[in-house]
Scaffold this motif. Structure first.
Motif, PDB file in Angstrom:
ATOM      1  N   THR A   1     -25.657 -11.684  23.475  1.00  0.00           N
ATOM      2  CA  THR A   1     -24.860 -12.734  22.824  1.00  0.00           C
ATOM      3  C   THR A   1     -24.902 -14.025  23.630  1.00  0.00           C
TER       4      THR A   1
ATOM      5  N   GLU B   1     -19.216 -10.600  17.375  1.00  0.00           N
ATOM      6  CA  GLU B   1     -19.553 -11.831  18.099  1.00  0.00           C
ATOM      7  C   GLU B   1     -21.066 -12.027  18.182  1.00  0.00           C
TER       8      GLU B   1
ATOM      9  N   ARG C   1     -26.666 -17.601  22.794  1.00  0.00           N
ATOM     10  CA  ARG C   1     -25.827 -18.799  22.686  1.00  0.00           C
ATOM     11  C   ARG C   1     -26.438 -19.985  23.453  1.00  0.00           C
TER      12      ARG C   1
ATOM     13  N   VAL D   1     -22.968 -15.253  16.471  1.00  0.00           N
ATOM     14  CA  VAL D   1     -23.799 -16.199  17.226  1.00  0.00           C
ATOM     15  C   VAL D   1     -25.198 -16.282  16.610  1.00  0.00           C
TER      16      VAL D   1
ATOM     17  N   GLY E   1     -20.550 -25.605  18.387  1.00  0.00           N
ATOM     18  CA  GLY E   1     -21.579 -25.004  19.230  1.00  0.00           C
ATOM     19  C   GLY E   1     -22.837 -25.855  19.176  1.00  0.00           C
TER      20      GLY E   1
ATOM     21  N   LYS F   1     -25.420 -18.694  14.029  1.00  0.00           N
ATOM     22  CA  LYS F   1     -25.066 -20.023  14.531  1.00  0.00           C
ATOM     23  C   LYS F   1     -23.588 -20.344  14.302  1.00  0.00           C
ATOM     24  N   GLU F   2     -22.747 -19.299  14.321  1.00  0.00           N
ATOM     25  CA  GLU F   2     -21.298 -19.416  14.177  1.00  0.00           C
ATOM     26  C   GLU F   2     -20.915 -20.130  12.882  1.00  0.00           C
TER      27      GLU F   2
ATOM     28  N   ARG G   1     -32.209 -16.896  20.559  1.00  0.00           N
ATOM     29  CA  ARG G   1     -31.406 -16.686  19.341  1.00  0.00           C
ATOM     30  C   ARG G   1     -32.298 -16.519  18.118  1.00  0.00           C
TER      31      ARG G   1
ATOM     32  N   TYR H   1     -26.098 -25.928  18.233  1.00  0.00           N
ATOM     33  CA  TYR H   1     -27.110 -25.239  17.457  1.00  0.00           C
ATOM     34  C   TYR H   1     -27.948 -26.253  16.686  1.00  0.00           C
TER      35      TYR H   1
END
Length: 539
Positions: A347, A402, A351, A406, A441, A409-410, A357, A443
């Motif tokens: 995770t 979680e 991130r 993530v 975040g 990309k939340e 990711r 991203y």
């Protein structure tokens, strides 16, 4: 042999006779791990006599036999008092060659004596809080660290090194002050990293890449694996808070060097599948302690023939971590202990590293094609992880959610698309995202790609279950308006009764996206509407 006979012989103090009697006792009790309560006082007396006997000038063979008897007695947690005194522990540490006083460490030439003393100390320290306190005061960690530092210069047998490291692990696991002393005063991270490098026999190809002989990485031999795992456990203890604090450039370079060694540990196997799994488990645990910015060493090695490449980056280590995760999922044993470290590591890596990711998303959440089954049904990695999102253990449930969040990309809409709103609700409620939206975040803005199958089925997908549902007949079909109103009020009254009797508590979503009791949620929405009207100058 009767215990009272042994005690009487030891009390007589005649070295040759004591040696013969203790040898017989040791043979008889070598596999004894449970003890008779009726003989407890006799064993305590024997323990006192053996410690005093050991302080005499004895032949090494007699010392070893005496220490073997002490090791057997130290298995009985009720008979440790004679060993957990300053004098008793000093005698044992002196025979182990780790007695520290000022700058002097007395050497004990006989390696068998050192080994038996270390075994005794491991038993006693593990079982006695008093022994842990006294060994901390006696600074035994200093003596151990000095000997570990000499591994490159002195030819010590495997067992002595192993029990040095085992005792160091116990002391750092059981005493916070010893942990801090090793980490800070004795520069333990650097010391143990060098020891790990020596144990692995690592040779460097680049600053942060260990070389492989002709591209091959042979399995780590059994003895080296055993020592390496003890080193990894010590390093885990003394880096426990490293991921939570900022590190300067010097420390960052040290942690990157360690991270590169840990990547090498992931890339090699040990003696057998079970041992490899255990070795990799300790490696993953320690990787999770490294400062996040130092995890880039997992991606540092150049792409070479046979490497797994993604977006121009070597993904060998990340792929191994993902395989490790899936094996742990399939095993299903002690999920909290076995899964949360690797889930947290993946995770946090996802991130902070875009390529990691995107690679993980391609493997775990590929474009949706199967929209007929619930997200938790099936044998894909996504299905297995979604099942964990409703696990009874809160930590397991949170870590799985979680990780997937993530990878999305939340983004709430993307998260719900892959997991279903019902599975996602726990994390969304905890984050205050029940009303949708996206966490802050760093991203990229690339869009999620939908398959033709998903686009076609999207209007018919139930967002709660995450699949296409069969259309059910309308239960109110054929009812008059009065009948519909009657049924609606009947349902309202049932909910009202359950609420008043506190069987359920109706909840609503506040403007901030959090769950709250219905009356609070309504009040908050009214307050926000009133505030908006005031700002617009409306009455």
């Amino acid at each position: 042999m009767e215990l009272r006979t042994v005690v009487a012989t030891v009390e007589s103090g005649e070295q040759d006779t004591v040696l013969k009697v203790l040898q017989v006792y040791n043979r008889e009790k070598s596999q004894c791990f449970t003890f008779n309560d009726e003989e407890r006082e006799e064993r305590k007396k024997m323990a006192q006599l053996l410690i005093k006997f050991l302080e005499r000038e004895l032949q090494p063979s007699c010392q070893v036999t005496c220490l073997e008897s002490i090791r057997i007695l130290s298995r009985d947690k009720h008979c440790l008092d004679p060993f957990t005194t300053k004098e008793g522990l000093k005698t044992l540490s002196r025979h182990a060659g780790i007695d520290y006083s000022e700058e002097l460490i007395r050497e004990v030439p006989d390696l068998d004596v050192i080994l038996e003393s270390l075994k005794c100390l491991c038993n006693i320290v593990f079982s006695s809080a008093r022994a842990q306190e006294l060994t901390a005061e006696a600074r035994l960690v200093v003596g151990l660290a000095k000997r570990v530092k000499l591994y490159n210069e002195r030819s010590l047998p495997h067992e002595v090194k192993f029990f040095d490291l085992r005792l160091l692990f116990l002391l750092t696991a059981l005493r916070v002050d010893v942990r801090q002393q090793l980490a800070q005063e004795l520069r333990g991270v650097s010391l143990m990293t060098d020891t790990l490098e020596l144990t692995l026999g690592a040779k460097w190809m680049d600053p942060y890449e260990v070389a492989a002989d002709e591209g091959l990485l042979p399995p780590l031999p059994r003895l080296e694996t055993e020592r390496a795992m003890e080193i990894l456990k010590v390093l885990f203890n003394i880096t426990f808070d490293s991921s939570k604090r900022e590190v300067d450039e010097e420390d960052a370079a040290l942690y990157r060097h360690l991270g590169a060694l840990l990547r090498h540990c992931l890339m090699i196997s040990a003696d057998g599948e079970d041992r490899t799994e255990e070795f990799h488990s300790h490696t993953v645990n320690l990787l999770g302690n490294l400062p996040l910015k130092c995890l880039d060493v997992l991606l540092t090695p150049k792409v070479r023939p046979g490497s797994l490449e993604y977006m121009g980056v070597n993904m060998d280590a990340v792929s191994i971590l993902l395989d490790f995760l899936e094996r742990r999922l399939d095993r299903g044993h002690k999920l909290k202990e076995s899964l949360t470290p690797v889930l947290n590591l993946l995770t946090e890596s996802a991130r902070v590293h875009r390529q990691t990711r995107k690679f993980l998303k391609a493997k775990v959440l590929p474009p949706l094609r199967d929209v007929r089954n619930r997200p938790e049904v099936g044998n894909s990695l996504r299905n297995k992880l979604v099942r964990l999102m409703t696990h009874i253990d809160t930590d397991v449930k949170h870590c799985a959610a979680e990780f997937l969040f993530v990878l999305c990309k939340e983004s709430v809409s993307r998260f719900v698309k892959y997991t279903g709103y019902g599975n996602a609700a726990g994390l969304l409620a905890a984050r205050g995202l029940m009303a949708g939206g996206r966490e802050e975040g760093e991203y990229s803005e690339d869009e999620d790609t939908d398959t033709e199958e998903y686009k076609e089925a999207k209007p018919n997908i139930n967002p709660v279950t995450g699949r296409v549902e069969e259309k059910l007949p309308n239960p109110m079909e054929g009812m008059t308006e009065e009948q519909k109103e009657y049924e609606a009020m009947k349902l309202v009254n049932m909910f009202d009764k359950l609420s008043r009797e506190q069987v359920i508590q109706p909840m609503g979503i506040t403007p901030s996206g959090n769950l709250a009791p219905m009356e609070n949620a309504i009040r908050d929405m009214a307050d926000e509407r009133s505030s908006s009207d005031s700002e617009l100058g409306l009455d």
